[in-house]
Design an enzyme around this catalytic site. Structure first.
Site, short mmCIF file in Angstrom:
data_model
loop_
_atom_site.label_atom_id
_atom_site.label_comp_id
_atom_site.label_asym_id
_atom_site.label_seq_id
_atom_site.Cartn_x
_atom_site.Cartn_y
_atom_site.Cartn_z
N GLU A 184 0.26 3.61 1.76
CA GLU A 184 0.35 4.02 3.17
C GLU A 184 1.74 3.73 3.75
O GLU A 184 2.13 4.33 4.75
CB GLU A 184 -0.70 3.29 4.01
CG GLU A 184 -2.07 3.94 4.00
CD GLU A 184 -2.11 5.28 4.73
OE1 GLU A 184 -1.71 5.34 5.90
OE2 GLU A 184 -2.55 6.27 4.12
N SER A 225 0.82 -1.22 0.00
CA SER A 225 0.00 0.00 0.00
C SER A 225 0.85 1.26 0.00
O SER A 225 1.92 1.30 0.62
CB SER A 225 -0.87 -0.02 1.26
OG SER A 225 -1.39 1.26 1.51
N TYR A 227 -1.62 0.25 10.68
CA TYR A 227 -1.89 -0.37 9.37
C TYR A 227 -0.66 -0.25 8.46
O TYR A 227 -0.21 -1.24 7.87
CB TYR A 227 -3.12 0.30 8.73
CG TYR A 227 -3.32 -0.08 7.29
CD1 TYR A 227 -3.96 -1.26 6.94
CD2 TYR A 227 -2.87 0.75 6.26
CE1 TYR A 227 -4.13 -1.62 5.61
CE2 TYR A 227 -3.04 0.40 4.94
CZ TYR A 227 -3.68 -0.78 4.61
OH TYR A 227 -3.84 -1.13 3.30
#
Ligand code: G4F
Length: 296
Positions: free
Chosen positions: A87, A85, A108
């Protein structure tokens, strides 16, 4: 379309399994012997990962090594896709590509960094065909209702229909690179068809704030967002990712993949779909004010 598994035309078969149950994953893979495995499973909501950090680490992080181990233990020949991701880039400023250092800003993001490296490690240690797709935000009318794009487009539909008046939001300054999920899924598949396993960023390269997404979505329905949007601090994150804007030139060069749907068109697709969905749902529609109590 779902077809009953007794029907000879059935091609989709569902099985029970859970990333927290490693033994089950071995049995399943040995039974199914898939050509390709796509690990899209995770606790994937960034805000929720602050509320459930241990569960997020278990599913989003350790779940990946359970699945990689299950591939190894079952002895099958399969290609493995890991849903990495954007992220993971977190606080590292854009544009971000495959060489950008990671600086995750949430439980996460940290769990995804672990999964990224363990996928790479299994590729190098065991010669597995294992790849990381580092996908920037990808959305569609099927997007979960508590992610920001869908939360906005559902609210636009409800406000337009007179079922809702206000929408409560967090940080409107965050910059994201929102693309169309259908195109990204094709990119994932292309990664597994390449001659050699490698890691790729998929992104549009666009640069829009949450405020921009609000404005485009409300305007498309003939509404002024400022009349309907209010701030609620509970949607802020303890640490925010300020800006994600991807550079997908490697995927374009090596996979021939390029996003064609950019954020403004995506917002309009999603608003139109939610207006249609509300017409069909009628009284069964749960408006986004009620979803707000979910705190994300
Ligand atoms: O839609 P979001 O919740 O997505 P976020 O955090 O960027 O994560 C998504 O994309 C990642 C890829 O980069 C995936 F890995 C991840 O699984 C997920 O799919 O929030 C987007 C932005 C954030 O900056 C958030 O603070 O919108 C801001 N925001 C402002 N108000 C809000 C809200 N987000 C949500 N969910 N709800 C709000 O009311």
């Amino acid at each position: 379309m779902y077809v009953d598994p007794h029907d000879p035309k059935a091609r989709l078969f569902l099985h029970y399994g859970d990333l927290s149950d490693g033994a089950r994953l071995v049995t399943l893979l040995a039974e199914i012997k898939p050509d390709e495995v796509y690990n899209l499973a995770a606790q994937s909501h960034v805000r929720v990962s602050f509320d459930e950090p241990e569960h997020t680490a278990d599913t989003t992080g350790v779940g990946t090594i359970r699945l990689l181990e299950a591939v190894r233990m079952s002895g099958i020949e399969t290609k493995f896709y890991q849903a990495s991701s954007s992220e993971m880039f977190g606080a590292t400023p854009p544009p971000q590509n495959e060489d950008t250092p990671f600086y995750p800003r949430s439980p996460y993001g940290a769990a995804k960094v672990y999964s990224y490296w363990i996928t790479k490690n299994y590729r190098e240690a065991y010669g597995m065909y294992a790849v990381n797709g580092i996908l920037f935000n990808h959305e569609s009318p099927r997007r979960g209702e508590t992610f920001v794009t869908r939360k906005i487009t559902r609210a636009v539909a409800a406000i337009k229909a007179g079922k809702q008046d206000l929408l409560y939001m967090g940080n409107l300054d965050a910059v994201r690179d929102w693309g169309y999920a259908a195109e990204y899924v094709e990119g994932m598949w292309r990664m597994l068809q390449a001659d050699e396993p490698d890691d790729f960023v998929l992104a549009t390269g666009g640069n829009y704030t949450v405020r921009d997404f609000l404005q485009i979505s409300f305007e498309h329905a003939g509404l002024n967002w400022e009349n309907h949007v209010r701030f609620d601090e509970r949607y802020l994150r303890p640490t925010e990712v300020d800006a994600l804007v991807g550079d997908a030139s490697k995927a374009q060069d090596k996979l021939g993949w390029k996003a064609s749907v950019h954020t403004p068109e995506l917002a309009r697709i999603m608003v139109d779909a939610d207006i249609q969905a509300l017409k069909h749902a009628g009284n069964h529609w749960i408006d986004s004010v009620n979803l707000d109590s979910w705190k994300n």
